[in-house]
Design a protein around this motif. Structure first.
Motif, PDB file in Angstrom:
ATOM      1  N   LYS A  20      42.865  40.280  36.950  1.00  0.00           N
ATOM      2  CA  LYS A  20      42.766  39.458  38.154  1.00  0.00           C
ATOM      3  C   LYS A  20      42.719  40.279  39.433  1.00  0.00           C
ATOM      4  O   LYS A  20      42.317  39.785  40.492  1.00  0.00           O
ATOM      5  N   ASN A  21      43.113  41.563  39.331  1.00  0.00           N
ATOM      6  CA  ASN A  21      43.057  42.448  40.498  1.00  0.00           C
ATOM      7  C   ASN A  21      41.768  43.262  40.552  1.00  0.00           C
ATOM      8  O   ASN A  21      41.607  44.109  41.427  1.00  0.00           O
ATOM      9  N   GLY A  22      40.878  42.998  39.590  1.00  0.00           N
ATOM     10  CA  GLY A  22      39.610  43.704  39.574  1.00  0.00           C
ATOM     11  C   GLY A  22      39.650  45.044  38.872  1.00  0.00           C
ATOM     12  O   GLY A  22      38.652  45.787  38.872  1.00  0.00           O
ATOM     13  N   GLU A  23      40.789  45.376  38.263  1.00  0.00           N
ATOM     14  CA  GLU A  23      40.912  46.640  37.548  1.00  0.00           C
ATOM     15  C   GLU A  23      40.341  46.508  36.137  1.00  0.00           C
ATOM     16  O   GLU A  23      40.533  45.484  35.470  1.00  0.00           O
TER      17      GLU A  23
END
Length: 374
Positions: free
Chosen positions: A89-92
């Motif tokens: 969800k953090n784009g990692e």
């Protein structure tokens, strides 16, 4: 429950089951992500459903291994370049290596022969092995939702492609009815339309309807090349001629076809191939270790109740430890919740364990009595 009447199978012949394990794993992963669940729980249920619901004397689960796109990247460097990496969800970017290793263990305890490709895609491994099995006169069921698997039907009337997502099967018997295309022309059809999921562009402005029309009225790619005068629509004809001249159609056919010429990259020790039998003790251990409680209670405990399986002392101890850990977490959560709302709590673990066990046993004995399909 999987209905098998649509399958084309010979009596008194072994059935070999090949599962596109990558396809199943990522389906499980995305299903779990949508409800914040554990992908391994989803995969275990999916794999067990296939193993117990489909006829099989030998079963293979094939994963993509090292350099799996190599043979197609040599043809088209942009192959599957459109595939996005898994991200949180953090784009990692998410590393699923550990999950894949546990996914392999799931297939192993369910009695699958597990194999990872090298230099070719897992799909190619399944294509090569499925064709060889069919040509030896065996029944074959290949499981995948990838539509390019359908081309395998041309190699035997007893080669079946099962889509576990749509619960549908396709084989020579129903191929024309389901696709409106002869089974030996399916690669030509996909070469015309392309395959967006793999980043393969088709002929510009040519969709399914036009491609089917050309295949049925003119024939395959080579027939179309030799009979361009039969293609009437001027605009799509111009695009078709361009695709022929720039090599797009020939390229697509090489990308979409299984790479049967890469058989030498497959290294399976025939002496290590196991028959399709579930190792209940190892399955039990896996379920306990990875907290697969619902699956364990539904299937393993049923066998214990019917005296068909006896859990050894080592696993009994492990189960007690895992259940204690789980219940302590539940108590901790319950105490925190109660203190913040009503200032009440439960501080006797022994009573909690006893009550929980009795409630679980009563519910299980009433609702879970049926014959597991081991």
């Amino acid at each position: 429950m999987i209905l098998t009447e649509d399958f084309s199978l010979q009596k008194n012949k072994s059935t070999i089951l090949y599962v596109d394990a990558n396809n199943l794993f990522f389906r499980a992963y995305h299903s779990a992500s949508s409800v914040n669940g554990n992908p391994l729980h989803f995969l275990l249920n999916m794999a067990y459903s296939l193993k117990s619901g489909l006829p099989n004397q030998y079963a293979f689960a094939v994963f993509d291994g090292d350099n799996n796109r190599q043979s197609r990247l040599e043809i088209f460097p942009e192959y599957k370049a459109n595939r996005e990496k898994l991200k949180d969800k953090n784009g990692e970017e998410i590393d699923v290596t550990h999950l894949v290793e546990n996914a392999k263990k799931i297939f192993e305890v369910l009695g699958f022969n597990v194999y990872s490709s090298n230099g070719i895609e897992g799909d190619d491994v399944i294509g090569i092995l499925a064709r060889k099995s069919a040509e030896k006169g065996l029944n074959v069921i290949a499981v995948s939702s990838d539509k390019d698997y359908r081309q395998l039907c041309q190699y035997s009337e007893f080669l079946n492609i099962y889509n576990s997502q749509s619960k549908s099967v396709i084989n020579q018997k129903n191929f024309l009815e389901k696709t409106e295309i002869p089974f030996d022309k399916y690669v030509d059809y996909l070469s015309l339309t392309g395959d967006s999921s793999d980043g393969i562009d088709g002929v510009s402005k040519v969709g399914e309807k036009t491609a089917k029309k050309w295949i049925l009225e003119v024939g395959g790619i080579e027939d179309i090349k030799n009979n361009l005068d039969k293609i009437k629509n001027s605009k799509t004809k111009d695009n078709l001629v361009e695709a022929i001249n720039n090599g797009l159609l020939d390229r697509n056919k090489k990308l979409i076809s299984f790479h049967f010429d890469k058989e030498d990259t497959i290294n399976i020790d025939k002496n290590k191939i196991i028959k399709s039998e579930i190792n209940i003790e190892k399955l039990d251990e896996f379920c306990i270790t990875h907290n697969m409680r619902q699956f364990r209670e539904k299937y393993i405990e049923s066998l214990i109740e019917m005296n068909q399986y006896f859990r050894n002392n080592k696993l009994k101890k492990l189960l007690r430890e895992k259940e204690t850990e789980r219940l302590e977490k539940n108590i901790s959560y319950s105490e925190n919740y109660t203190n913040s709302n009503q200032n009440k709590h439960t501080d006797n673990l022994e009573i909690f364990l006893k009550d929980n066990y009795e409630n679980t046993t009563e519910k299980h004995s009433k609702n879970q009595r049926f014959e597991p399909q081991f």
